[in-house]
Design an enzyme around this catalytic site. Structure first.
Site, short mmCIF file in Angstrom:
data_model
loop_
_atom_site.label_atom_id
_atom_site.label_comp_id
_atom_site.label_asym_id
_atom_site.label_seq_id
_atom_site.Cartn_x
_atom_site.Cartn_y
_atom_site.Cartn_z
N ASP A 1 0.84 -1.20 0.00
CA ASP A 1 0.00 0.00 0.00
C ASP A 1 0.88 1.26 0.00
O ASP A 1 1.65 1.49 0.93
CB ASP A 1 -0.87 -0.08 1.26
CG ASP A 1 -1.95 0.97 1.29
OD1 ASP A 1 -1.96 1.86 0.42
OD2 ASP A 1 -2.80 0.90 2.19
N GLY B 1 -5.01 3.37 -7.95
CA GLY B 1 -5.17 3.65 -9.37
C GLY B 1 -4.35 4.83 -9.87
O GLY B 1 -4.51 5.25 -11.02
N ASP C 1 -10.57 3.87 -0.99
CA ASP C 1 -11.21 2.84 -0.17
C ASP C 1 -12.72 2.79 -0.35
O ASP C 1 -13.39 3.82 -0.43
CB ASP C 1 -10.92 3.09 1.31
CG ASP C 1 -9.47 2.85 1.65
OD1 ASP C 1 -8.62 2.81 0.73
OD2 ASP C 1 -9.17 2.72 2.85
C1 GAL Z 1 -5.48 2.19 2.98
C2 GAL Z 1 -5.94 1.04 2.12
C3 GAL Z 1 -6.89 0.19 2.93
C4 GAL Z 1 -6.17 -0.31 4.17
C5 GAL Z 1 -5.55 0.86 4.96
C6 GAL Z 1 -4.66 0.39 6.09
O1 GAL Z 1 -4.61 2.98 2.26
O2 GAL Z 1 -6.57 1.53 0.98
O3 GAL Z 1 -7.39 -0.88 2.17
O4 GAL Z 1 -5.19 -1.21 3.79
O5 GAL Z 1 -4.79 1.68 4.11
O6 GAL Z 1 -4.10 1.44 6.78
#
Ligand code: GAL
Length: 696
Positions: free
Chosen positions: A427, A489, A510
């Site tokens: 991420d 994306g 999200d």
């Molecule tokens: C976001 C991600 C989520 C989750 C979260 C954890 O950036 O899109 O799916 O993983 O971080 O902190």
């Protein structure tokens, strides 16, 4: 908001009179001219004007926050385009407020717009819907900072009015105000109504007690890597499994149906899987492809984020694995148990269970005290025939400020493999291309930006770089670790995830458990189908059915039953990774039904690996189609509209001709033989998912 009190002063006139009366009385009292004694409230003829904000606004359904009377959704004074309003309803898209009028209303008026509290952000369309379906009025697309738009609409004969704010898919910053919203009645009073509650009907038929094999028909493995494939099969136990044509190096456990070992060399193997119980037997072909590519069908599993978020623990992960088996989900092909953020130490945690050394003396990453034994945990999950995943970021910190992989990529990949992990979600958080010059010098890390969102084509290389670095690190491990990109994306990543070596790539911010979020994301995937295929799928984010909550407190998904059918149908058509986001220890019959329909899941897992595309759209109804390996088409008839509508899938749009068989996949029922087109009545926000096959 005290509605009873406000209801006593329904009319604008009356409210004004009261204010004037109060100012006068207080003024005189200050001047010592009158002695204020308790006076009965003056009796005023009830007016026929009713403020929307004085109704029971707890009935408002909205995409974020709580509705407020005479205040914005964030609790500020209503203000649109610099103009303040004392009265109105502050809400957030997508929102719906149903008002019963009994056919006795004369008119509705308001000044609508995005509240100034979000500055220039947000964009919405306000709509007034009458009775069954009609859009009686809609605003232009209004943006943050725009002046309010006025509406004055006749309501003659209208029995039910719905105030609707449409986000158009992206509901960020959509703080929407219905300022001065009022209804003029000829007789009677308007009352808040509730949105029709849909019955949660389980459409999925009960699995047969006879054997049926449901696991993927194609499976990729790299030479020499540890192999685990569990034959997923429904039907009464005990069940005996057999596999014919397994390559050298693999063994089957006949009781559990688990195939383990490793395949030493590249090659393709046609295997026949068999399952037998006292009531019958089943067979399915499996192609094992040993080569460079893994993840030949979209991953199916669970991830901790949408339910537990920062409250995840090893015990919860173990319970999830237990639940996947006990609930029977494992028999429908569900495999991965993925830990999201917060298995690592958190850099500013007050909570002791998130504190500790970040890495050992050799640089190996350490888990936090909630995960005391990572190897024990992966063994536990593997011992159930399941696989296990974890999460990191290419920056120094994850999105939740836990220790991440920047400058430690190889050591981390080694550690994941040593622990026995099978899946990595990577991420973007806290990475910035500028950091590359700081490699080898960790003390100089900036308090890293949360994200860097430039997507200029000449920056593509920079967007890709951290993903390539981890790819190279994973390639060095003798373990097949599915690689899931999560960078929302940026840089149109669906176009290059495959090339950079991702097995899936997030295409969106999200998801959350509202119609506007789920549908906004899902229906926006059109066009990405060109880039999906076996080994590299687009990821519109995880599932929001069942009990979700992103923290210790869970709530049932806010999606209606039909919206949940839309969610699962669309994600399967999109060949999306299917990652359950709910607490699997608390699934009810409805949620289980959504997740155990083998004919629906087969659409997702089809070996051809195609992603559906939209083939027709008419207002709020859409038809999506996906080519299946057997020459049939999986087709979704989607109704994004406010009320039920007939939807037609025309052969011309699907590239079909002649007679075709149509099968309803949720109900697992033949619907008959059709020529030219197929039409079905589709409920509001609902779907009819069919498979259309040429007549043999
Ligand atoms: C976001 C991600 C989520 C989750 C979260 C954890 O950036 O899109 O799916 O993983 O971080 O902190």
């Amino acid at each position: 908001m005290n509605n009873h009190k406000l209801n006593r002063y329904k009319s604008h006139n009356m409210k004004q009179q009261l204010i004037h009366f109060t100012i006068l009385a207080v003024g005189l009292w200050f001047a010592g001219l009158v002695e204020v004694v308790s006076q009965p409230v003056p009796v005023v003829q009830p007016s026929k004007i009713y403020f929307v904000s004085a109704l029971d606004i707890s009935q408002v359904q909205q995409g974020w926050g709580e509705p407020h009377a005479d205040r914005s959704v964030a609790g500020n004074r209503l203000s649109i385009g610099g103009q303040m309003f004392t009265n109105g309803l502050g809400t957030h898209a997508d929102s719906e407020f149903v008002i019963n009028l009994g056919g006795n209303a004369e008119s509705f008026s308001a000044s609508v717009g995005i509240d100034d509290e979000v500055s220039k952000h947000g964009s919405v369309v306000f709509k007034l819907l009458g009775d069954a379906d009609g859009v009686l009025w809609h605003s232009k697309e209004l943006h943050g900072g725009d002046a309010s738009q006025s509406v004055n609409l006749s309501l003659a004969g209208v029995k039910q009015l719905t105030l609707f704010v449409d986000s158009g898919g992206n509901h960020e910053f959509d703080h929407a105000d219905w300022s001065d919203a009022q209804i003029t009645m000829t007789t009677g009073k308007p009352t808040a109504g509730s949105i029709l509650k849909e019955e949660a009907i389980v459409l999925t038929p009960k699995s047969s007690p006879k054997p049926r094999i449901n696991s993927a028909k194609v499976f990729g493995v790299r030479p020499g890597a540890p192999f685990l494939y569990t034959i997923a099969a429904t039907g009464d136990r005990p069940m005996a499994f057999a596999a014919e044509g397994l390559p050298k190096g693999l063994q089957l456990d006949e009781k559990t149906g688990r195939i383990t070992g490793s395949v030493p060399e590249k090659g393709e193997h046609a295997v026949t899987l068999r399952a037998k119980n006292a009531l019958g037997k089943a067979e399915r072909k499996l192609k094992i492809i040993c080569g460079a590519q893994i993840g030949l069908t979209p991953a199916m599993g669970w991830n901790s984020w949408n339910c537990f978020a920062s409250a995840v623990t090893a015990d919860k992960v173990k319970s999830a694995a237990d639940a996947m088996v006990v609930s029977g989900l494992i028999n429908h092909g569900w495999t991965y148990i993925n830990i999201d953020d917060y298995w690592q130490v958190n850099r500013n945690a007050k909570d002791q269970t998130l504190q500790g050394p970040h890495r050992d003396a050799t640089g190996k990453i350490l888990s936090n005290p909630r995960f005391p034994d990572m190897k024990g945990l992966t063994d536990y999950v593997h011992g159930k025939g399941l696989k296990i995943g974890l999460y990191s970021s290419p920056g120094p910190w994850t999105c939740g400020d836990c220790v991440a992989s920047f400058d430690y990529e190889l050591l981390d990949a080694q550690q994941y493999a040593t622990w026995g992990f099978d899946y990595l979600k990577y991420d973007w958080c806290s990475y910035a291309p500028e950091m590359e010059s700081l490699r080898g010098n960790p003390s100089k890390f900036p308090a890293a930006a949360k994200s860097w969102s430039s997507s200029k084509p000449n920056e593509l290389e920079k967007l890709q770089k951290p993903y390539r670095i981890m790819r190279a690190a994973l390639d060095q491990q003798n373990r097949d670790i599915l690689y899931s990109f999560c960078q929302y994306g940026m840089g149109d990543s669906w176009e290059w995830v495959a090339e950079v070596g991702g097995n899936s790539g997030r295409t969106t911010i999200d998801i959350t458990d509202t119609w506007s979020s789920m549908a906004g994301i899902g229906f926006k995937q059109n066009g990405h189908e060109k880039f999906a295929g076996p080994g590299h799928f687009n990821d519109p984010d995880m599932l929001v059915v069942g009990k979700v909550g992103w923290g210790p407190n869970l709530h049932p998904t806010r999606l209606t039953p039909n919206e949940q059918y839309t969610h699962i149908s669309l994600w399967c058509l999109l060949a999306s990774p299917l990652l359950i986001g709910c607490d699997m220890t608390q699934m009810d019959e409805f949620t289980l039904g959504l997740l155990t329909n083998d004919e629906v899941l087969e659409v997702d897992q089809d070996p051809l690996g195609r992603q559906a595309a939209r083939v027709a759209q008419n207002g709020e109804v859409e038809v999506w189609s996906k080519d299946m390996e057997d020459g049939s088409k999986a087709v979704g008839l989607f109704n994004r509209g406010y009320s039920a509508a007939p939807i037609t899938a025309a052969w011309a749009d699907l590239g079909l001709s002649g007679h075709q068989k149509v099968r309803d996949l949720w109900r697992q029922k033949e619907l008959g033989r059709f020529s030219g087109s197929f039409t079905a009545n589709v409920p509001r926000h609902g779907v009819i998912l069919v498979r259309i096959s040429p007549e043999k």
